[in-house]
Design a protein around this motif. Structure first.
Motif, PDB file in Angstrom:
ATOM      1  N   ILE A 205      -9.153  -2.488   1.945  1.00  0.00           N
ATOM      2  CA  ILE A 205      -7.925  -2.906   1.272  1.00  0.00           C
ATOM      3  C   ILE A 205      -7.487  -4.288   1.744  1.00  0.00           C
ATOM      4  O   ILE A 205      -7.047  -5.129   0.941  1.00  0.00           O
ATOM      5  CB  ILE A 205      -6.803  -1.860   1.492  1.00  0.00           C
TER       6      ILE A 205
ATOM      7  N   HIS B   5      -8.336   4.247  -2.977  1.00  0.00           N
ATOM      8  CA  HIS B   5      -9.218   4.776  -1.938  1.00  0.00           C
ATOM      9  C   HIS B   5      -8.908   6.256  -1.737  1.00  0.00           C
ATOM     10  O   HIS B   5      -7.746   6.655  -1.660  1.00  0.00           O
ATOM     11  CB  HIS B   5      -9.046   4.008  -0.632  1.00  0.00           C
TER      12      HIS B   5
ATOM     13  N   ARG C 126     -13.797   3.991  -1.573  1.00  0.00           N
ATOM     14  CA  ARG C 126     -13.284   3.280  -2.733  1.00  0.00           C
ATOM     15  C   ARG C 126     -13.740   3.946  -4.030  1.00  0.00           C
ATOM     16  O   ARG C 126     -14.915   4.247  -4.219  1.00  0.00           O
ATOM     17  CB  ARG C 126     -13.772   1.828  -2.692  1.00  0.00           C
TER      18      ARG C 126
ATOM     19  N   ARG D  78      -8.724  -0.572  -6.364  1.00  0.00           N
ATOM     20  CA  ARG D  78      -7.416  -0.460  -5.713  1.00  0.00           C
ATOM     21  C   ARG D  78      -7.183   0.928  -5.115  1.00  0.00           C
ATOM     22  O   ARG D  78      -6.270   1.111  -4.306  1.00  0.00           O
ATOM     23  CB  ARG D  78      -6.303  -0.774  -6.718  1.00  0.00           C
TER      24      ARG D  78
ATOM     25  N   ALA E 183      -2.255  -1.445  -3.797  1.00  0.00           N
ATOM     26  CA  ALA E 183      -3.384  -0.562  -3.448  1.00  0.00           C
ATOM     27  C   ALA E 183      -2.833   0.811  -3.087  1.00  0.00           C
ATOM     28  O   ALA E 183      -1.660   0.954  -2.715  1.00  0.00           O
ATOM     29  CB  ALA E 183      -4.186  -1.137  -2.288  1.00  0.00           C
TER      30      ALA E 183
ATOM     31  N   VAL F 190       0.850  -1.200   0.000  1.00  0.00           N
ATOM     32  CA  VAL F 190       0.000   0.000   0.000  1.00  0.00           C
ATOM     33  C   VAL F 190       0.884   1.248   0.000  1.00  0.00           C
ATOM     34  O   VAL F 190       1.838   1.331   0.770  1.00  0.00           O
ATOM     35  CB  VAL F 190      -0.934   0.047   1.231  1.00  0.00           C
TER      36      VAL F 190
END
Length: 372
Positions: free
Chosen positions: A360, A336, A328, A334, A130, A9
């Motif tokens: 996620i 946010h 989202r 993927r 993500a 992330v």
């Protein structure tokens, strides 16, 4: 590509929304630098707060909600909010070992190889599964365009550049904007300025009484509906109105907050209203309407979401916004957006950070099961 670093992330931004998200990532078992990274383009901790004007003391801040896991206690209300909140964010980053990387400018986020996202920055590239975008709005001040704007001989500046009231001593100031910043600027500037004029597109709405939880939920729901439809988000304040506190009451009584309709054009010497438009009560009449002389035009006209770096992903809807369900992005699960639309308030950013991390984790788990 040899310098590519991989994480699960990437968090872009280290204001309230970014730090909340990073905190919940850590609580969920993600390790900084190994599993996630926080990139912030500001020179130091504090998010947009570090850039606020010195006269915005902590006691004047509207609803600064504590970050998750650490209260902000004992702050001196007379200290500048930039100092109080900057120090608080710095302590928070160190306490939870969030390892924010700064200053790092994110230039673009685009599709990368293997179904991952490529995050291009001033400090090299990152590959991630993500992304949490928590970039806020401070970097995109909104400047309306009006006829004659380029001819004005005085000074034009935006709330983002507001230096404090002393800079306007002896000057004639037109303040544009009906939000919290516009009213705060007027109340501060009036004792120093030779004259002030307040203009807004719509009559301001002042809110009597307490702003309870039910009213808050209703306001957030209105903002949320816009982003669900893919429209550009409005601020929560735009649907709640302005709290009618003692300072506002004094400003109304003293005619400092004497709202005038929006002008039609800007001239080298000030602003003008055409005779066929609603005319202000103040100003000097001339054959074509009415005019107010000005040395300064202060645009307290708000900000827009700083999401240009996401443009390669083509997330924008025909309505101009990014359609979001919760946090989202509907067009790409993927991505946010935390601190966008209904989560732009400080308490909303905390809740949204937790929700984004939860979503996620589910996404990454599904991908791992599918690959097994």
């Amino acid at each position: 590509m040899n310098d590519m670093r991989e994480v699960e992330v990437v968090v872009i931004g280290a204001g309230q929304a970014g730090l909340s998200s990073a905190h919940h990532l850590r609580r969920s078992g993600f390790e900084p630098d190994r599993d996630f990274v926080v990139l912030d383009h500001s020179p130091g901790p504090g998010g947009a707060w570090q850039f606020r004007w010195p006269s915005l003391t902590y006691g004047k801040v509207h609803g600064m909600h504590a970050l998750p896991g650490m209260e902000l206690d004992g702050a001196d209300p007379a200290r500048a909010s930039s100092e109080v909140i900057g120090e608080y964010f710095d302590r928070y980053e160190r306490t939870f070992d969030l390892r924010v990387r700064r200053p790092v400018d994110v230039r673009a986020v685009r599709e990368g190889p293997g179904g991952r996202l490529l995050v291009e920055t001033s400090d090299g590239d990152w590959s991630t599964r993500a992304l949490i975008n928590a970039t806020g709005t401070w970097d995109r001040p909104f400047w309306p365009r009006y006829p004659g704007q380029e001819t004005f001989r005085g000074r034009q500046l935006h709330t983002a550049q507001y230096p404090g009231p002393e800079a306007f001593a002896g000057q004639r100031v037109v303040v544009v904007g009906g939000g919290a910043s516009g009213t705060q600027h007027l109340l501060e500037i009036a004792p120093y300025a030779a004259a002030t004029t307040w203009v807004t597109r719509r009559p301001p709405v002042f809110r009597e009484g307490p702003f309870d939880e039910e009213a808050g939920r209703a306001a957030v729901a209105l903002v949320e509906e816009r982003v669900r439809q893919g429209l550009p988000p409005r601020s929560v304040v735009s649907v709640t109105g302005l709290p009618l506190n003692d300072a506002i009451r004094r400003g109304l009584a003293d005619d400092v907050l004497d709202r005038q309709p929006m002008f039609d054009r800007i001239t080298p010497e000030g602003v003008e209203w055409a005779r066929e438009s609603p005319l202000p009560e103040r100003g000097r009449e001339f054959e074509g309407g009415r005019r107010v002389a000005a040395d300064v035009i202060l645009w307290a006209t708000g900000f827009r979401p700083a999401v240009e770096h996401l443009a390669p992903l083509r997330l924008r809807e025909p309505g101009g916004g990014i359609r979001v369900e919760g946090t989202r992005a509907v067009a790409d699960p993927r991505i946010h957006l935390v601190g966008y639309g209904p989560s732009a308030s400080t308490i909303g950013a905390n809740r949204a950070g937790r929700a984004a991390v939860r979503d996620i984790r589910r996404l990454l788990a599904r991908e791992e099961r599918a690959a097994a």
